[in-house]
Design an enzyme around this catalytic site. Structure first.
Site, PDB file in Angstrom:
ATOM      1  N   ALA A  66       0.870  -1.174   0.000  1.00  0.00           N
ATOM      2  CA  ALA A  66       0.000   0.000   0.000  1.00  0.00           C
ATOM      3  C   ALA A  66       0.909   1.226   0.000  1.00  0.00           C
ATOM      4  CB  ALA A  66      -0.877  -0.020   1.238  1.00  0.00           C
ATOM      5  N   GLY A 109       0.558  -4.846   0.798  1.00  0.00           N
ATOM      6  CA  GLY A 109      -0.659  -4.825  -0.013  1.00  0.00           C
ATOM      7  C   GLY A 109      -0.454  -5.477  -1.377  1.00  0.00           C
ATOM      8  N   GLU A 112      -0.962  -8.978  -0.769  1.00  0.00           N
ATOM      9  CA  GLU A 112      -2.406  -9.171  -0.522  1.00  0.00           C
ATOM     10  C   GLU A 112      -3.192  -9.173  -1.837  1.00  0.00           C
ATOM     11  OE1 GLU A 112      -2.422  -6.012   2.484  1.00  0.00           O
ATOM     12  OE2 GLU A 112      -3.200  -7.497   3.884  1.00  0.00           O
ATOM     13  N   GLU A 132       4.706  -5.172   7.242  1.00  0.00           N
ATOM     14  CA  GLU A 132       3.855  -4.268   8.021  1.00  0.00           C
ATOM     15  C   GLU A 132       4.242  -4.133   9.486  1.00  0.00           C
ATOM     16  OE1 GLU A 132       2.775  -6.045   5.541  1.00  0.00           O
ATOM     17  OE2 GLU A 132       1.048  -5.131   4.555  1.00  0.00           O
TER      18      GLU A 132
HETATM   19  N1  DAK Z   1       4.615   3.275  -0.727  1.00  0.00           N
HETATM   20  C1  DAK Z   1       4.988   4.442  -1.286  1.00  0.00           C
HETATM   21  N2  DAK Z   1       6.092   4.584  -2.042  1.00  0.00           N
HETATM   22  C2  DAK Z   1       6.860   3.505  -2.230  1.00  0.00           C
HETATM   23  C3  DAK Z   1       6.523   2.248  -1.678  1.00  0.00           C
HETATM   24  C4  DAK Z   1       5.325   2.155  -0.893  1.00  0.00           C
HETATM   25  N3  DAK Z   1       4.903   1.012  -0.364  1.00  0.00           N
HETATM   26  N4  DAK Z   1       7.481   1.361  -2.025  1.00  0.00           N
HETATM   27  C5  DAK Z   1       8.362   2.044  -2.772  1.00  0.00           C
HETATM   28  N5  DAK Z   1       7.990   3.323  -2.901  1.00  0.00           N
HETATM   29  C6  DAK Z   1       8.683   4.390  -3.626  1.00  0.00           C
HETATM   30  C7  DAK Z   1       9.933   4.834  -2.870  1.00  0.00           C
HETATM   31  O1  DAK Z   1       9.608   5.752  -1.855  1.00  0.00           O
HETATM   32  C8  DAK Z   1      10.751   5.444  -3.983  1.00  0.00           C
HETATM   33  O2  DAK Z   1      10.235   6.729  -4.265  1.00  0.00           O
HETATM   34  P1  DAK Z   1      11.220   8.023  -4.416  1.00  0.00           P
HETATM   35  O3  DAK Z   1      11.997   8.067  -3.162  1.00  0.00           O
HETATM   36  O4  DAK Z   1      12.058   7.685  -5.635  1.00  0.00           O
HETATM   37  O5  DAK Z   1      10.277   9.163  -4.617  1.00  0.00           O
HETATM   38  C9  DAK Z   1      10.436   4.563  -5.185  1.00  0.00           C
HETATM   39  O6  DAK Z   1       9.201   3.897  -4.863  1.00  0.00           O
HETATM   40  C10 DAK Z   1      11.497   3.491  -5.432  1.00  0.00           C
HETATM   41  O7  DAK Z   1      11.690   2.785  -4.211  1.00  0.00           O
HETATM   42  P2  DAK Z   1      13.133   2.609  -3.527  1.00  0.00           P
HETATM   43  O8  DAK Z   1      14.043   3.736  -3.891  1.00  0.00           O
HETATM   44  O9  DAK Z   1      12.903   2.360  -2.072  1.00  0.00           O
HETATM   45  O10 DAK Z   1      13.641   1.292  -4.259  1.00  0.00           O
HETATM   46  P3  DAK Z   1      14.626   0.185  -3.689  1.00  0.00           P
HETATM   47  O11 DAK Z   1      14.909  -0.719  -4.836  1.00  0.00           O
HETATM   48  O12 DAK Z   1      15.775   0.792  -2.959  1.00  0.00           O
HETATM   49  O13 DAK Z   1      13.772  -0.627  -2.608  1.00  0.00           O
HETATM   50  C11 DAK Z   1      11.816  -1.748  -1.756  1.00  0.00           C
HETATM   51  C12 DAK Z   1      12.641  -1.361  -3.018  1.00  0.00           C
HETATM   52  C13 DAK Z   1      10.529  -2.429  -2.272  1.00  0.00           C
HETATM   53  C14 DAK Z   1      12.600  -2.769  -0.931  1.00  0.00           C
HETATM   54  C15 DAK Z   1      11.502  -0.489  -0.905  1.00  0.00           C
HETATM   55  O14 DAK Z   1      10.959   0.495  -1.788  1.00  0.00           O
HETATM   56  C16 DAK Z   1      10.528  -0.755   0.200  1.00  0.00           C
HETATM   57  O15 DAK Z   1      10.891  -1.294   1.239  1.00  0.00           O
HETATM   58  N6  DAK Z   1       9.267  -0.326   0.001  1.00  0.00           N
HETATM   59  C17 DAK Z   1       8.237  -0.406   0.990  1.00  0.00           C
HETATM   60  C18 DAK Z   1       7.748  -1.821   1.136  1.00  0.00           C
HETATM   61  C19 DAK Z   1       6.712  -1.942   2.225  1.00  0.00           C
HETATM   62  O16 DAK Z   1       6.995  -1.683   3.406  1.00  0.00           O
HETATM   63  N7  DAK Z   1       5.505  -2.320   1.846  1.00  0.00           N
HETATM   64  C20 DAK Z   1       4.404  -2.499   2.763  1.00  0.00           C
HETATM   65  C21 DAK Z   1       3.640  -1.240   2.809  1.00  0.00           C
HETATM   66  S1  DAK Z   1       2.454  -1.267   4.109  1.00  0.00           S
HETATM   67  C22 DAK Z   1      -5.011  -0.833   5.095  1.00  0.00           C
HETATM   68  C23 DAK Z   1      -4.806  -2.101   4.877  1.00  0.00           C
HETATM   69  C24 DAK Z   1      -3.584  -2.556   4.460  1.00  0.00           C
HETATM   70  C25 DAK Z   1      -2.529  -1.711   4.291  1.00  0.00           C
HETATM   71  C26 DAK Z   1      -2.768  -0.414   4.499  1.00  0.00           C
HETATM   72  C27 DAK Z   1      -3.980   0.064   4.909  1.00  0.00           C
HETATM   73  N8  DAK Z   1      -6.339  -0.404   5.536  1.00  0.00           N
HETATM   74  C28 DAK Z   1      -7.312  -1.436   5.806  1.00  0.00           C
HETATM   75  C29 DAK Z   1      -6.743   0.904   5.440  1.00  0.00           C
HETATM   76  C30 DAK Z   1      -1.285  -2.260   3.828  1.00  0.00           C
HETATM   77  C31 DAK Z   1      -0.123  -1.717   4.194  1.00  0.00           C
HETATM   78  C32 DAK Z   1       1.095  -1.969   3.427  1.00  0.00           C
HETATM   79  O17 DAK Z   1       1.118  -2.570   2.377  1.00  0.00           O
END
Ligand code: DAK
Length: 258
Positions: A66, A109, A112, A132
């Site tokens: 997400a 997400g 998911e 998460e």
């Molecule tokens: N959200 C927003 N931006 C993201 C992102 C994300 N999940 N993942 C990557 N990006 C963006 C980065 O910020 C970066 O943007 P800039 O800095 O260039 O502006 C760009 O994509 C490229 O990413 P990286 O520079 O970080 O690339 P790397 O190759 O170094 O790393 C990575 C790739 C996938 C390992 C890293 O980007 C990362 O760790 N990303 C986050 C992964 C993560 O934590 N995902 C889980 C998100 S939490 C809900 C229900 C469910 C949820 C939410 C609400 N409700 C019921 C309301 C679910 C929550 C989630 O999914």
């Protein structure tokens, strides 16, 4: 088909493709993307010319979760009020077979979304995980429920509680991924798999999916009764008559998907 901002939709015969297309954020699922995917899936589900749907991302990321930036500053009251991800239930309710073709990251997400699909095909570069807890939250678009049902509690618990990423090989061993393919073959393999499914009679596909979904929800006796109901109802379809006639006449069936 509606115009979309964050996805591209493509048709190849009876297979429809939804390409997630937010490369600047590794296909992170923001609200716009959710609305685009749900609207496209709804249109394709209603289209008699479509027998199966494939969802895919880029080589680098299926979807990296997400959109963290979109939700970072929200309060519990705000999250509750806007039911931010309630729309995804409509995607999970698509009646036709849906395949996730995963390359690169399928995190949070993104995983998911893949779990809402019926079959996951992945490249050897795919990485699956639920980061998460490390962000102070938990999977919230069905991850705790669907991963436990897909691969069993102990392995799901390790993945969710540690936030550790698993690779495609481990995901296949766990039963999350149905096949792992070379990166260069992903789209062709997914197309072949989807086309093979889409060539089958649509009423049977829809009934099979509905009956399998029930296996995740219902006690066995109720699931068996529902299976019988779906099985029996298919005997009024043209495709059942054609399929069985073709078998008896030793010829290829010509299904009309009704
Ligand atoms: N959200 C927003 N931006 C993201 C992102 C994300 N999940 N993942 C990557 N990006 C963006 C980065 O910020 C970066 O943007 P800039 O800095 O260039 O502006 C760009 O994509 C490229 O990413 P990286 O520079 O970080 O690339 P790397 O190759 O170094 O790393 C990575 C790739 C996938 C390992 C890293 O980007 C990362 O760790 N990303 C986050 C992964 C993560 O934590 N995902 C889980 C998100 S939490 C809900 C229900 C469910 C949820 C939410 C609400 N409700 C019921 C309301 C679910 C929550 C989630 O999914």
């Amino acid at each position: 088909m509606t115009n979309f901002e964050t996805i591209r939709v493509e048709r190849r015969d009876r297979v429809a493709w939804i390409h997630l297309d937010r490369p600047e954020a590794l296909n992170a699922l923001n609200e716009r993307l959710m609305r685009d995917v749900v609207a496209a899936a709804g249109e394709l589900d209603a289209d008699d010319g479509v027998g199966a749907i494939v969802v895919t991302g880029s080589e680098r990321a299926f979807a990296a979760g997400a959109d963290i930036k979109e939700m970072a500053s929200k309060s519990t009251a705000e999250m509750r009020a806007d039911d931010h991800f309630g729309e995804w239930l409509k995607f999970a309710a698509v009646r036709k077979p849906v395949i996730a073709a995963v390359s690169g990251y399928a995190l949070g997400g993104g995983l998911e979304l893949a779990l809402m699909c019926d079959i996951i095909v992945a490249t050897d570069s795919a990485k699956f995980g639920f980061p998460e807890v490390g962000l102070g939250v938990i999977p919230g678009i069905g991850g705790t429920q669907r991963l436990v049902r897909a691969i069993g509690y102990p392995k799901a618990a390790e993945i969710i509680l540690t936030g550790r990423r698993i690779d495609a090989e481990e995901a296949e061993r766990a039963g999350l991924v149905s096949r792992v393919v070379e990166a260069s073959r992903l789209l062709d393999e997914a197309q072949e798999l989807a086309a093979g499914i889409a060539a089958k009679p649509l009423p049977a596909l829809v009934a099979a999916k509905a009956a399998m979904d029930a296996a995740l929800e219902l006690p066995l006796a109720e699931g068996l009764a529902l299976e019988t109901e779906h099985f029996t109802a298919l005997f009024d379809t043209e495709d059942q008559q054609e399929g069985m006639a073709a078998f008896a006449e030793k010829r290829e069936p010509r299904f009309r998907h009704r």
